[in-house]
Design a protein around this motif. Structure first.
Motif, PDB file in Angstrom:
ATOM      1  N   ALA A 102     -21.419 -60.010  42.633  1.00 12.11           N
ATOM      2  CA  ALA A 102     -22.467 -59.136  43.153  1.00 12.11           C
ATOM      3  C   ALA A 102     -23.718 -59.201  42.288  1.00 12.11           C
ATOM      4  CB  ALA A 102     -21.953 -57.704  43.255  1.00 12.11           C
ATOM      5  N   ILE A 103     -23.531 -59.284  40.972  1.00 13.81           N
ATOM      6  CA  ILE A 103     -24.680 -59.374  40.070  1.00 13.81           C
ATOM      7  C   ILE A 103     -25.436 -60.671  40.304  1.00 13.81           C
ATOM      8  CG2 ILE A 103     -25.347 -59.625  37.641  1.00 13.81           C
ATOM      9  CD1 ILE A 103     -23.084 -57.603  37.007  1.00 13.81           C
ATOM     10  N   HIS A 104     -24.729 -61.749  40.605  1.00 15.88           N
ATOM     11  CA  HIS A 104     -25.404 -63.014  40.935  1.00 15.88           C
ATOM     12  C   HIS A 104     -26.275 -62.844  42.180  1.00 15.88           C
ATOM     13  CE1 HIS A 104     -23.792 -65.570  37.846  1.00 15.88           C
ATOM     14  NE2 HIS A 104     -22.540 -65.323  38.180  1.00 15.88           N
ATOM     15  N   VAL A 105     -25.790 -62.079  43.149  1.00 20.15           N
ATOM     16  CA  VAL A 105     -26.611 -61.789  44.335  1.00 20.15           C
ATOM     17  C   VAL A 105     -27.810 -60.946  43.936  1.00 20.15           C
ATOM     18  CG1 VAL A 105     -26.668 -60.683  46.598  1.00 20.15           C
ATOM     19  CG2 VAL A 105     -24.634 -61.965  45.891  1.00 20.15           C
ATOM     20  N   TYR A 106     -27.583 -59.930  43.120  1.00 16.37           N
ATOM     21  CA  TYR A 106     -28.689 -59.101  42.629  1.00 16.37           C
ATOM     22  C   TYR A 106     -29.763 -59.965  41.961  1.00 16.37           C
ATOM     23  CZ  TYR A 106     -26.313 -54.544  43.183  1.00 16.37           C
ATOM     24  OH  TYR A 106     -25.723 -53.409  43.676  1.00 16.37           O
ATOM     25  N   ASP A 107     -29.321 -60.965  41.207  1.00 16.80           N
ATOM     26  CA  ASP A 107     -30.267 -61.799  40.467  1.00 16.80           C
ATOM     27  C   ASP A 107     -31.172 -62.614  41.393  1.00 16.80           C
ATOM     28  OD1 ASP A 107     -29.318 -60.849  38.070  1.00 16.80           O
ATOM     29  OD2 ASP A 107     -27.983 -62.549  37.694  1.00 16.80           O
ATOM     30  N   ALA A 160     -24.886 -51.862  50.323  1.00 16.28           N
ATOM     31  CA  ALA A 160     -23.761 -52.677  50.800  1.00 16.28           C
ATOM     32  C   ALA A 160     -22.512 -52.294  50.023  1.00 16.28           C
ATOM     33  CB  ALA A 160     -24.055 -54.157  50.601  1.00 16.28           C
ATOM     34  N   ARG A 161     -21.373 -52.578  50.601  1.00 15.51           N
ATOM     35  CA  ARG A 161     -20.123 -52.493  49.844  1.00 15.51           C
ATOM     36  C   ARG A 161     -19.952 -53.816  49.096  1.00 15.51           C
ATOM     37  NH1 ARG A 161     -16.727 -48.407  52.391  1.00 15.51           N
ATOM     38  NH2 ARG A 161     -17.692 -46.508  51.577  1.00 15.51           N
ATOM     39  N   ILE A 162     -19.206 -53.771  48.013  1.00 12.92           N
ATOM     40  CA  ILE A 162     -19.084 -54.969  47.186  1.00 12.92           C
ATOM     41  C   ILE A 162     -18.504 -56.139  47.973  1.00 12.92           C
ATOM     42  CG2 ILE A 162     -16.781 -54.420  46.252  1.00 12.92           C
ATOM     43  CD1 ILE A 162     -17.856 -55.513  43.530  1.00 12.92           C
ATOM     44  N   GLY A 163     -17.664 -55.860  48.973  1.00 14.11           N
ATOM     45  CA  GLY A 163     -17.099 -56.926  49.793  1.00 14.11           C
ATOM     46  C   GLY A 163     -18.129 -57.684  50.602  1.00 14.11           C
ATOM     47  N   ASP A 164     -19.308 -57.066  50.831  1.00 17.28           N
ATOM     48  CA  ASP A 164     -20.386 -57.755  51.549  1.00 17.28           C
ATOM     49  C   ASP A 164     -21.084 -58.787  50.659  1.00 17.28           C
ATOM     50  OD1 ASP A 164     -19.956 -56.147  53.827  1.00 17.28           O
ATOM     51  OD2 ASP A 164     -21.248 -54.569  53.007  1.00 17.28           O
ATOM     52  N   LEU A 165     -20.974 -58.610  49.352  1.00 17.02           N
ATOM     53  CA  LEU A 165     -21.672 -59.492  48.411  1.00 17.02           C
ATOM     54  C   LEU A 165     -20.740 -60.458  47.695  1.00 17.02           C
ATOM     55  CD1 LEU A 165     -24.117 -56.953  46.694  1.00 17.02           C
ATOM     56  CD2 LEU A 165     -24.356 -58.157  48.871  1.00 17.02           C
ATOM     57  N   ALA A 166     -19.477 -60.100  47.625  1.00 12.16           N
ATOM     58  CA  ALA A 166     -18.517 -60.927  46.896  1.00 12.16           C
ATOM     59  C   ALA A 166     -17.334 -61.252  47.793  1.00 12.16           C
ATOM     60  CB  ALA A 166     -18.037 -60.190  45.643  1.00 12.16           C
ATOM     61  N   GLY A 167     -16.932 -62.505  47.797  1.00 12.82           N
ATOM     62  CA  GLY A 167     -15.832 -62.914  48.660  1.00 12.82           C
ATOM     63  C   GLY A 167     -14.482 -62.411  48.180  1.00 12.82           C
ATOM     64  N   ASP A 168     -13.565 -62.273  49.122  1.00  8.35           N
ATOM     65  CA  ASP A 168     -12.174 -61.895  48.814  1.00  8.35           C
ATOM     66  C   ASP A 168     -12.028 -60.533  48.143  1.00  8.35           C
ATOM     67  OD1 ASP A 168     -11.301 -64.356  49.833  1.00  8.35           O
ATOM     68  OD2 ASP A 168     -11.643 -65.336  47.900  1.00  8.35           O
ATOM     69  N   MET A 169     -12.994 -59.656  48.379  1.00  6.56           N
ATOM     70  CA  MET A 169     -12.873 -58.303  47.842  1.00  6.56           C
ATOM     71  C   MET A 169     -12.214 -57.396  48.880  1.00  6.56           C
ATOM     72  SD  MET A 169     -14.102 -57.803  44.751  1.00  6.56           S
ATOM     73  CE  MET A 169     -13.270 -59.340  44.393  1.00  6.56           C
ATOM     74  N   PRO A 170     -11.309 -56.522  48.472  1.00  7.03           N
ATOM     75  CA  PRO A 170     -10.730 -55.574  49.431  1.00  7.03           C
ATOM     76  C   PRO A 170     -11.765 -54.538  49.859  1.00  7.03           C
ATOM     77  CG  PRO A 170     -10.027 -55.030  47.200  1.00  7.03           C
ATOM     78  CD  PRO A 170     -10.777 -56.326  47.106  1.00  7.03           C
ATOM     79  N   ASP A 171     -11.552 -53.922  51.016  1.00  7.41           N
ATOM     80  CA  ASP A 171     -12.453 -52.860  51.466  1.00  7.41           C
ATOM     81  C   ASP A 171     -12.453 -51.701  50.488  1.00  7.41           C
ATOM     82  OD1 ASP A 171     -13.258 -54.205  53.704  1.00  7.41           O
ATOM     83  OD2 ASP A 171     -11.744 -53.306  55.012  1.00  7.41           O
ATOM     84  N   ARG A 172     -11.307 -51.455  49.915  1.00  7.71           N
ATOM     85  CA  ARG A 172     -11.210 -50.423  48.888  1.00  7.71           C
ATOM     86  C   ARG A 172     -10.125 -50.821  47.902  1.00  7.71           C
ATOM     87  NH1 ARG A 172      -8.690 -45.526  52.618  1.00  7.71           N
ATOM     88  NH2 ARG A 172      -6.825 -46.641  53.296  1.00  7.71           N
ATOM     89  N   PHE A 173     -10.259 -50.318  46.706  1.00  5.55           N
ATOM     90  CA  PHE A 173      -9.286 -50.588  45.655  1.00  5.55           C
ATOM     91  C   PHE A 173      -8.317 -49.417  45.572  1.00  5.55           C
ATOM     92  CE2 PHE A 173     -13.013 -53.026  44.679  1.00  5.55           C
ATOM     93  CZ  PHE A 173     -12.526 -54.227  44.176  1.00  5.55           C
TER      94      PHE A 173
END
Length: 204
Positions: A124-129, A89-102
């Motif tokens: 994202a780490i919380h999702v990993y956990d 996944a891209r980080i935006g799929d796991l964390a809210g309000d993340m841009p598609d790219r930095f």
């Protein structure tokens, strides 16, 4: 080179210490954390269109599961690449309000970018956990339902004798994808898996 240095400093001075504290080891632009049977990954992918005035990058998330690799009859990888992970996944799929790219421009506020990025990594780490086994990855893709990893998911469910769950997943997939031309291909693959486990295949 100035913007590239900003990116390098971000990786070295901010991202690496942050992820190291959470058990991740850096190798190039990959950060891995290994547990029993799983490898969690963050991959920082620089954009091919970078220039002296613009450095862009993506954050890819991945989890590699030894149990799913065995189902795929693939040799176990000690250092899998992001593309070889079972969960991707891209980080935006796991964390809210993340841009598609930095993006780092000459006028980018690095403090703001740093806070956004580290906050997203923390989410994202919380999702990993919450994803602590191969079954956790299967549950994620069943919830979609997604075709990705569907064959491995049926193997995992049927070998655990979770026949009702497997049949519900099949029903959900057929409702979502059954009208597509490619569905027949998947249906034949699923039928073979069900038959291999001696389970009746109930195509809808």
């Amino acid at each position: 080179m100035e913007l590239q240095k900003r990116f390098n400093d971000l990786m070295k001075q901010d991202v690496k210490p942050f992820l190291s504290e959470r058990g991740f080891v850096r190798k190039g632009l990959n950060f891995n954390r290994k547990t029993d049977g799983l490898i969690y990954m963050f991959n920082f992918q620089k954009s091919a269109g970078n220039s002296a005035d613009n450095v862009m990058f993506y954050v890819n998330c991945g989890i590699y599961a030894a149990e799913l690799a065995q189902i795929q009859s693939k040799g176990l990888l000690v250092e899998p690449k992001e593309a070889e992970c079972h969960f991707r996944a891209r980080i935006g799929d796991l964390a809210g309000d993340m841009p598609d790219r930095f993006a780092i421009h000459p006028d980018t506020c690095m403090n703001e970018l740093r806070n956004t990025l580290l906050g997203g990594l923390d989410e994202a780490i919380h999702v990993y956990d919450t994803m602590t086994s191969a079954r956790s990855i299967v549950d994620y893709y069943m919830s979609g339902p997604y075709l990705h990893l569907s064959e491995e998911s049926f193997h995992l469910l049927l070998q655990s004798n979770e026949i009702a769950t497997a049949k519900q997943y099949l029903k959900d997939l057929q409702e979502k994808y059954g009208a597509e031309n490619r569905w027949t291909i998947f249906e034949n693959k699923y039928r073979a898996i069900f038959h291999a486990f001696g389970v009746e295949f109930d195509a809808l």
